[in-house]
Each structure stands twice: as structure tokens, then as C-alpha cells.
Design a protein around this motif. Sequence first.
Motif, PDB file in Angstrom:
ATOM      1  N   ASP A  14       0.474  19.369  -8.403  1.00  0.00           N
ATOM      2  CA  ASP A  14       1.199  18.962  -7.198  1.00  0.00           C
ATOM      3  C   ASP A  14       0.299  18.987  -5.972  1.00  0.00           C
ATOM      4  O   ASP A  14       0.391  18.115  -5.092  1.00  0.00           O
ATOM      5  CB  ASP A  14       2.407  19.872  -6.964  1.00  0.00           C
ATOM      6  CG  ASP A  14       3.530  19.609  -7.947  1.00  0.00           C
ATOM      7  OD1 ASP A  14       3.473  18.579  -8.659  1.00  0.00           O
ATOM      8  OD2 ASP A  14       4.471  20.427  -8.007  1.00  0.00           O
ATOM      9  N   ALA A  18      -0.793  15.732  -3.727  1.00  0.00           N
ATOM     10  CA  ALA A  18      -0.611  15.725  -2.275  1.00  0.00           C
ATOM     11  C   ALA A  18      -1.926  15.447  -1.561  1.00  0.00           C
ATOM     12  O   ALA A  18      -1.955  14.748  -0.537  1.00  0.00           O
ATOM     13  CB  ALA A  18      -0.027  17.060  -1.820  1.00  0.00           C
ATOM     14  N   MET A  21      -2.660  11.747  -1.753  1.00  0.00           N
ATOM     15  CA  MET A  21      -1.787  10.993  -0.857  1.00  0.00           C
ATOM     16  C   MET A  21      -2.197  11.171   0.604  1.00  0.00           C
ATOM     17  O   MET A  21      -2.112  10.223   1.397  1.00  0.00           O
ATOM     18  CB  MET A  21      -0.330  11.396  -1.070  1.00  0.00           C
ATOM     19  CG  MET A  21       0.223  10.934  -2.406  1.00  0.00           C
ATOM     20  SD  MET A  21       1.996  11.239  -2.593  1.00  0.00           S
ATOM     21  CE  MET A  21       2.689  10.142  -1.360  1.00  0.00           C
ATOM     22  N   LYS A  22      -2.643  12.357   0.973  1.00  0.00           N
ATOM     23  CA  LYS A  22      -3.085  12.588   2.351  1.00  0.00           C
ATOM     24  C   LYS A  22      -4.286  11.705   2.685  1.00  0.00           C
ATOM     25  O   LYS A  22      -4.340  11.078   3.751  1.00  0.00           O
ATOM     26  CB  LYS A  22      -3.445  14.062   2.533  1.00  0.00           C
ATOM     27  CG  LYS A  22      -3.915  14.400   3.945  1.00  0.00           C
ATOM     28  CD  LYS A  22      -4.241  15.886   4.073  1.00  0.00           C
ATOM     29  CE  LYS A  22      -4.732  16.223   5.481  1.00  0.00           C
ATOM     30  NZ  LYS A  22      -5.054  17.672   5.618  1.00  0.00           N
ATOM     31  N   ARG A  25      -3.153   8.023   2.825  1.00  0.00           N
ATOM     32  CA  ARG A  25      -2.440   7.710   4.056  1.00  0.00           C
ATOM     33  C   ARG A  25      -3.428   7.433   5.185  1.00  0.00           C
ATOM     34  O   ARG A  25      -3.263   6.475   5.948  1.00  0.00           O
ATOM     35  CB  ARG A  25      -1.513   8.861   4.448  1.00  0.00           C
ATOM     36  CG  ARG A  25      -0.788   8.612   5.758  1.00  0.00           C
ATOM     37  CD  ARG A  25       0.048   9.792   6.209  1.00  0.00           C
ATOM     38  NE  ARG A  25       1.215   9.991   5.375  1.00  0.00           N
ATOM     39  CZ  ARG A  25       2.261  10.768   5.720  1.00  0.00           C
ATOM     40  NH1 ARG A  25       2.263  11.385   6.882  1.00  0.00           N
ATOM     41  NH2 ARG A  25       3.269  10.918   4.915  1.00  0.00           N
ATOM     42  N   ALA A  65       3.721   4.817  -2.888  1.00  0.00           N
ATOM     43  CA  ALA A  65       4.092   6.230  -2.785  1.00  0.00           C
ATOM     44  C   ALA A  65       3.866   6.754  -1.374  1.00  0.00           C
ATOM     45  O   ALA A  65       4.667   7.535  -0.849  1.00  0.00           O
ATOM     46  CB  ALA A  65       3.291   7.051  -3.796  1.00  0.00           C
ATOM     47  N   VAL A  66       2.773   6.312  -0.745  1.00  0.00           N
ATOM     48  CA  VAL A  66       2.480   6.751   0.616  1.00  0.00           C
ATOM     49  C   VAL A  66       3.517   6.193   1.598  1.00  0.00           C
ATOM     50  O   VAL A  66       4.014   6.909   2.475  1.00  0.00           O
ATOM     51  CB  VAL A  66       1.055   6.327   1.021  1.00  0.00           C
ATOM     52  CG1 VAL A  66       0.831   6.541   2.508  1.00  0.00           C
ATOM     53  CG2 VAL A  66       0.021   7.121   0.220  1.00  0.00           C
ATOM     54  N   ARG A  68       6.557   5.282   0.869  1.00  0.00           N
ATOM     55  CA  ARG A  68       7.832   5.943   0.573  1.00  0.00           C
ATOM     56  C   ARG A  68       7.860   7.341   1.189  1.00  0.00           C
ATOM     57  O   ARG A  68       8.870   7.769   1.753  1.00  0.00           O
ATOM     58  CB  ARG A  68       8.047   6.010  -0.941  1.00  0.00           C
ATOM     59  CG  ARG A  68       9.415   6.579  -1.344  1.00  0.00           C
ATOM     60  CD  ARG A  68       9.611   6.516  -2.849  1.00  0.00           C
ATOM     61  NE  ARG A  68       9.690   5.142  -3.318  1.00  0.00           N
ATOM     62  CZ  ARG A  68       8.726   4.527  -4.012  1.00  0.00           C
ATOM     63  NH1 ARG A  68       7.594   5.164  -4.298  1.00  0.00           N
ATOM     64  NH2 ARG A  68       8.883   3.280  -4.395  1.00  0.00           N
ATOM     65  N   GLN A  69       6.762   8.065   1.093  1.00  0.00           N
ATOM     66  CA  GLN A  69       6.701   9.414   1.657  1.00  0.00           C
ATOM     67  C   GLN A  69       6.913   9.383   3.167  1.00  0.00           C
ATOM     68  O   GLN A  69       7.649  10.209   3.719  1.00  0.00           O
ATOM     69  CB  GLN A  69       5.349  10.050   1.339  1.00  0.00           C
ATOM     70  CG  GLN A  69       5.203  11.486   1.844  1.00  0.00           C
ATOM     71  CD  GLN A  69       3.795  12.006   1.673  1.00  0.00           C
ATOM     72  OE1 GLN A  69       2.839  11.452   2.196  1.00  0.00           O
ATOM     73  NE2 GLN A  69       3.663  13.080   0.918  1.00  0.00           N
ATOM     74  N   ALA A  73      10.831  10.257   2.847  1.00  0.00           N
ATOM     75  CA  ALA A  73      10.731  11.653   2.407  1.00  0.00           C
ATOM     76  C   ALA A  73      11.627  12.541   3.243  1.00  0.00           C
ATOM     77  O   ALA A  73      11.832  12.281   4.431  1.00  0.00           O
ATOM     78  CB  ALA A  73       9.297  12.151   2.499  1.00  0.00           C
ATOM     79  N   SER A  75      12.873  15.119   5.738  1.00  0.00           N
ATOM     80  CA  SER A  75      12.208  15.489   6.989  1.00  0.00           C
ATOM     81  C   SER A  75      13.101  16.438   7.773  1.00  0.00           C
ATOM     82  O   SER A  75      14.326  16.362   7.680  1.00  0.00           O
ATOM     83  CB  SER A  75      11.921  14.226   7.797  1.00  0.00           C
ATOM     84  OG  SER A  75      11.538  14.555   9.104  1.00  0.00           O
TER      85      SER A  75
END
Length: 211
Positions: A14, A18, A21-22, A25, A65-66, A68-69, A73, A75
Motif C-alpha cells: 500500500d 501510494a 501515485m504521488k 500526480r 487512478a490519480v 480518481r484519487q 477520494a 476527503s
Amino acid sequence: MSAEPRVRQRLEPDQRRAQIMKVARALFGEYPYESVATTDIAREAGVARGLINHYFGGKRGLYLAVVRQLVTAPSPIADDLPNSTVERRVTVLIDRWLDLVERNASMWLTAIGSEAAGRDPEIDEILFQGDEIATDWVIQAARLTESDECVTELRAAVRSFGSMMRAASREWLVRGAFTRSDLHVLLTDTLLHLLNVTFPALCASRRVAAR
């Protein structure tokens, strides 16, 4: 983009996901989608390129995915709003949304730019989901209940306001036509008018038409 690979660290799946994805982004926000390669993302994240395929199925899956997050996501935007007037709660809600957009300005513009540039069914679906989540935030902030009588009009009105928010964010971030303070005033006043004047009028119209 950096030419030096990051030092690889042992992370849980996980955490690794993450981390990828960071980095994605940041890169997708800074460069056009076509200019970002999975090798760039892997190098910046300090992972093997195969992990991107493993977790996301490739660049397209990672990009979605980015987006969508960022857009859908969970918040804290609508969490722990002041136990105060609707006006105060809406003011805080809009301020938190502006914080989110400002922190992720490049990627936000990339995501909503897909909406402006042309039809992309997968991006459209993500933005539709985001609209529903944002609508829930507003209903929560306004302490409204979704009565069966006017639920369609309520959600449609708030979703329409969401489209205005995206357009107004471009005026702020791209054209510089608004300062953040200007935009806060515009969005807060417009949303309060929608909730206090427009929505009750729509609901009254619905009652008349139903007679």
C-alpha cells in the motif's frame, strides 16, 4: 524530469502504491500525458517499471487512478464543519475546497482539462462520481434532507453549481481573472443563493406542477 533514479526502499504494497501515485500526480500535473513515460515515473518513485503494470495495468490505468484519487477520494472537506449557521458552514466548505485545488493545482487542471478538451468516457465517469460526492458535501454542509419531493431538483442544482466551480477554478488558476479571495466570495455567495432562494423556488414550482 530527474535523470537520477531514487534510492529504493522496502515498503509495504500500500505504501509503494501510494508512492507511485504521488510521483505520477506530480509528473502528470507538470507535463502533458503523452510526455510522461512509465520509465520516468518508475525512476522518480525508485521502483521497477513492472510494479506500475502490476499495480495499475500501465500508464493509462495509473493516470485514471490519480484522477480518481484527486476527484473522488474520501476527503475531510465536509468533516467536522462548525456547529453554526449554514452560511458559516458553507464558507468553511468552500475554503477547504479551494485549499484542495490550490495544493493540487497542476493535476487538477489536467483532470478537468480532459473535460474541456473533448469526450473521454472514463474521465467523464470519474468526474460524474466527483459531482455526486461534492453534492453530498453541500447537502451535509447545508443540513438539508433529501426529501423525495425535490431530491432530483436539489441534486441537479448542486451538480450544476459544481460545473461552475470547475470553470471558475480555471479563471483563477489559468487566466488569473480571480484572486483566491474573489473566487471564495463568488462561490460562497452563489451557493448560498442557490440554497436559500433558487432551490426553494424550484421545489415550489415542482409542487405547483404536481397539482
